[in-house]
Scaffold this motif. Sequence first.
Motif, PDB file in Angstrom:
ATOM      1  N   GLU A  85       0.752  -1.226   0.017  1.00  0.00           N
ATOM      2  CA  GLU A  85      -0.093  -0.016  -0.110  1.00  0.00           C
ATOM      3  C   GLU A  85       0.836   1.311  -0.051  1.00  0.00           C
ATOM      4  N   GLU A  86       0.191   2.338  -0.360  1.00  0.00           N
ATOM      5  CA  GLU A  86       1.072   3.474  -0.738  1.00  0.00           C
ATOM      6  C   GLU A  86       1.484   4.175   0.444  1.00  0.00           C
ATOM      7  N   ASN A  87       0.660   4.140   1.714  1.00  0.00           N
ATOM      8  CA  ASN A  87       0.962   4.664   3.065  1.00  0.00           C
ATOM      9  C   ASN A  87       1.679   3.759   4.199  1.00  0.00           C
ATOM     10  N   ALA A  88       1.719   2.257   3.442  1.00  0.00           N
ATOM     11  CA  ALA A  88       2.261   1.273   4.556  1.00  0.00           C
ATOM     12  C   ALA A  88       3.583   1.754   5.034  1.00  0.00           C
ATOM     13  N   THR A  89       3.416   1.131   6.349  1.00  0.00           N
ATOM     14  CA  THR A  89       4.858   1.390   7.113  1.00  0.00           C
ATOM     15  C   THR A  89       5.843   0.384   6.907  1.00  0.00           C
ATOM     16  N   HIS A  90       6.825   0.581   7.016  1.00  0.00           N
ATOM     17  CA  HIS A  90       7.909  -0.534   6.899  1.00  0.00           C
ATOM     18  C   HIS A  90       8.584  -0.995   8.413  1.00  0.00           C
ATOM     19  N   SER A  91       8.007  -0.375   9.278  1.00  0.00           N
ATOM     20  CA  SER A  91       8.383  -0.805  10.860  1.00  0.00           C
ATOM     21  C   SER A  91       7.114  -0.709  11.635  1.00  0.00           C
ATOM     22  N   ILE A  92       7.414  -0.260  12.810  1.00  0.00           N
ATOM     23  CA  ILE A  92       6.070   0.169  13.706  1.00  0.00           C
ATOM     24  C   ILE A  92       5.888   1.670  14.051  1.00  0.00           C
ATOM     25  N   ASN A  93       4.954   2.320  13.471  1.00  0.00           N
ATOM     26  CA  ASN A  93       4.567   3.770  13.694  1.00  0.00           C
ATOM     27  C   ASN A  93       4.196   4.039  15.069  1.00  0.00           C
ATOM     28  N   GLU A  94       4.071   5.452  15.288  1.00  0.00           N
ATOM     29  CA  GLU A  94       3.458   6.031  16.501  1.00  0.00           C
ATOM     30  C   GLU A  94       2.453   5.316  17.236  1.00  0.00           C
ATOM     31  N   PHE A  95       1.442   5.082  16.267  1.00  0.00           N
ATOM     32  CA  PHE A  95       0.264   4.432  16.914  1.00  0.00           C
ATOM     33  C   PHE A  95       0.622   2.972  17.238  1.00  0.00           C
ATOM     34  N   GLY A  96       1.211   2.359  16.475  1.00  0.00           N
ATOM     35  CA  GLY A  96       1.634   1.067  16.867  1.00  0.00           C
ATOM     36  C   GLY A  96       2.282   0.853  18.084  1.00  0.00           C
ATOM     37  N   LYS A  97       3.153   1.843  18.191  1.00  0.00           N
ATOM     38  CA  LYS A  97       4.052   1.959  19.651  1.00  0.00           C
ATOM     39  C   LYS A  97       2.938   2.047  20.880  1.00  0.00           C
ATOM     40  N   THR A  98       1.937   2.734  20.537  1.00  0.00           N
ATOM     41  CA  THR A  98       0.806   3.179  21.527  1.00  0.00           C
ATOM     42  C   THR A  98       0.043   1.653  21.964  1.00  0.00           C
ATOM     43  N   VAL A  99      -0.126   0.794  20.823  1.00  0.00           N
ATOM     44  CA  VAL A  99      -0.421  -0.360  21.035  1.00  0.00           C
ATOM     45  C   VAL A  99       0.020  -1.175  21.988  1.00  0.00           C
ATOM     46  N   LEU A 100       1.569  -1.248  21.684  1.00  0.00           N
ATOM     47  CA  LEU A 100       2.320  -1.932  22.464  1.00  0.00           C
ATOM     48  C   LEU A 100       2.335  -1.702  23.992  1.00  0.00           C
ATOM     49  N   TYR A 101       2.265  -0.270  24.340  1.00  0.00           N
ATOM     50  CA  TYR A 101       2.079   0.207  25.686  1.00  0.00           C
ATOM     51  C   TYR A 101       0.707  -0.141  26.248  1.00  0.00           C
TER      52      TYR A 101
ATOM     53  N   ILE B  24      -6.121   5.913  16.106  1.00  0.00           N
ATOM     54  CA  ILE B  24      -5.067   5.931  14.816  1.00  0.00           C
ATOM     55  C   ILE B  24      -5.471   7.096  14.131  1.00  0.00           C
ATOM     56  N   PRO B  25      -4.408   7.750  13.514  1.00  0.00           N
ATOM     57  CA  PRO B  25      -4.661   8.964  12.708  1.00  0.00           C
ATOM     58  C   PRO B  25      -5.417   8.591  11.493  1.00  0.00           C
ATOM     59  N   ARG B  26      -6.277   9.665  11.090  1.00  0.00           N
ATOM     60  CA  ARG B  26      -7.410   9.214   9.879  1.00  0.00           C
ATOM     61  C   ARG B  26      -6.536   9.099   8.547  1.00  0.00           C
ATOM     62  N   GLU B  27      -5.420   9.709   8.446  1.00  0.00           N
ATOM     63  CA  GLU B  27      -4.806   9.610   7.061  1.00  0.00           C
ATOM     64  C   GLU B  27      -3.892   8.230   6.941  1.00  0.00           C
ATOM     65  N   LEU B  28      -4.010   7.409   8.118  1.00  0.00           N
ATOM     66  CA  LEU B  28      -3.427   6.071   7.856  1.00  0.00           C
ATOM     67  C   LEU B  28      -4.489   5.150   7.411  1.00  0.00           C
ATOM     68  N   VAL B  29      -6.065   5.353   7.592  1.00  0.00           N
ATOM     69  CA  VAL B  29      -6.990   4.377   7.184  1.00  0.00           C
ATOM     70  C   VAL B  29      -8.118   5.227   6.165  1.00  0.00           C
ATOM     71  N   GLU B  30      -7.765   6.271   5.681  1.00  0.00           N
ATOM     72  CA  GLU B  30      -8.669   7.176   4.668  1.00  0.00           C
ATOM     73  C   GLU B  30      -8.528   6.362   3.400  1.00  0.00           C
ATOM     74  N   SER B  31      -7.299   5.611   2.873  1.00  0.00           N
ATOM     75  CA  SER B  31      -7.368   4.996   1.590  1.00  0.00           C
ATOM     76  C   SER B  31      -7.700   3.612   1.726  1.00  0.00           C
ATOM     77  N   THR B  32      -8.034   3.096   2.789  1.00  0.00           N
ATOM     78  CA  THR B  32      -8.551   1.712   2.909  1.00  0.00           C
ATOM     79  C   THR B  32     -10.040   1.588   2.738  1.00  0.00           C
ATOM     80  N   SER B  33     -10.421   0.274   2.957  1.00  0.00           N
ATOM     81  CA  SER B  33     -11.938   0.231   2.629  1.00  0.00           C
ATOM     82  C   SER B  33     -12.618  -0.128   3.899  1.00  0.00           C
ATOM     83  N   TYR B  34     -11.996   0.630   5.082  1.00  0.00           N
ATOM     84  CA  TYR B  34     -12.776   0.545   6.461  1.00  0.00           C
ATOM     85  C   TYR B  34     -14.014   1.258   6.320  1.00  0.00           C
ATOM     86  N   CYS B  35     -15.113   0.462   6.946  1.00  0.00           N
ATOM     87  CA  CYS B  35     -16.615   1.052   7.058  1.00  0.00           C
ATOM     88  C   CYS B  35     -16.539   1.606   8.266  1.00  0.00           C
ATOM     89  N   ARG B  36     -16.396   2.922   8.276  1.00  0.00           N
ATOM     90  CA  ARG B  36     -16.435   3.460   9.547  1.00  0.00           C
ATOM     91  C   ARG B  36     -17.618   4.598   9.470  1.00  0.00           C
TER      92      ARG B  36
END
Length: 512
Positions: free
Chosen positions: A327-343, A496-508
């Motif tokens: 995906e265009e905005n896919a991360t290659h590691s763990i982003n800040e929201f991902g670190k929040t999930v770990l915490y 999670i920031p909106r821009e990370l899921v705007e281009s996905t097919s989430y039904c929100r």
Amino acid sequence: MNPVPNREYIEVCAAAIHHHQQHQYPQHQHPHQHHQHHQQHQAVALNTLLSNTAPPPPPPVQLPHPHELKAPPPPHEHQPHCKQQCFVFTEIADIELPPEITKLGSEKLKNGAIAAAAYKMSACSDTGSEPSHSTRNRRVIVVLGIMLLCIAMAGGIPLALQLRSSSLLEARLAFIRRLLAESPLIEGSSWQPPTRNAVNRSSSVGLLNEVRRNHVGAVFWPISVPCGAQYLDAVQLALEGIDEARRITANTDALHIVLSADEMEETHIRGEVAVMLGLGGGHTLGASLAVLRSMYLLGARFVSITSLECTTPWAAACIRSHDYLFEENATHSINEFGKTVLYEMNRLGMLVEISQLSEAAMISALHTAKAPVLLLNAVPISLCNSSSVASIPDRVLSLLSDNGGVIMLNLERCDERRFSVREAINAINYVRKVAGVDHIGLGGAPKSYAFLLAELARDRVWGNAAIKKLIGGNVVRILREVETLKNRLPLYEDWIPRELVESTSYCRYPET
């Protein structure tokens, strides 16, 4: 030239020497004075022997008055005097005599006083050799004491060390079975439970015979959800999977869902198989911390951050397919929201499972997590680079000791090729060398766990304590550490920031 003395002449000289010893040297004299008298009479005796004149008659012996007679000393008081007599005759023997005397045969003197003196000297020499014999006895006693000490130490060697030196496979198998009865063997593979229909058709005794035959005491049960359900109904499928697991375990006494390390050990003592539920991918959370907290309340105690080749908006998965579309905005590691999930998982007391992450994401998770992490169904990439198991780079293995995490090795197969027992043992020893004995667990084995551990016990480094860590002790340790950290971190309510899921097919539903 002086004439050669005859036998009678020599006997007279010997009698004179004997007379001087018996009457001229009182026993109350000082030892130094006594020695001087001996030297004087030795000289007199020698001059007499060398002269050609008859020896002077001995001085008259004055007998004491009967009232002045004293009782003779006890026999044991003459023992020191024996040594003095030996000293006198030894010195006389050391004097160089003329050849006229020395050439007389010893057979002519065997009945004389000199022969008697030689006998006394021999007797005293035997007495003088007693200290050497005593020293030799002491040495023997010391050697025997050391041998007894070694035997006592050998008796205290643990039973595992004694069995390791044995070549009998049955003896080692009996030892391993006893260990597995004391401590639960925790299996870390992607365990597939029986279906509800299979459970209903079988009794609790016949259920999971293979698991019990393999001496498995506890399993990790990840609720599997297809990666294609991401952005669709992955959360719903995860909820349905948890409900199914609960109904399966409720229909049998062979399985019991546990929520802590203490419950796991108690279930093993009762003879049941402990089940720890978890989620088989971060896409089952719907990128929501609220869903994560709800899954914890339903009994999930671990979450795999990603499943195989299933990247989420906040964590990168390990991709091995060359035709995979990123995906265009896919991360290659763990982003800040991902670190929040770990915490938030650390605050809740949930295990963080990272085996399917990319190498960069694994390293980031190891540095971010506040508690030890877990790697399920994994194997070193240097031994097996496959899509059927999680292949872990050596760099990640070397960081486990800093984080305290555990890798659970799947040693059953690499793709379609099954591991041999020797290859499995080499893999275990390799991970122990890179990560350490405190960071290894089991997630599969060729043949059976008991046979694998019995062969592993041949190695001197795998003693009782090390094998207990391998079969489940390390996993119990990290469970307790995660439970200790529970509720000690602040509550995280980030979205999670909106821009990370705007281009996905989430039904929100659109937020206001």
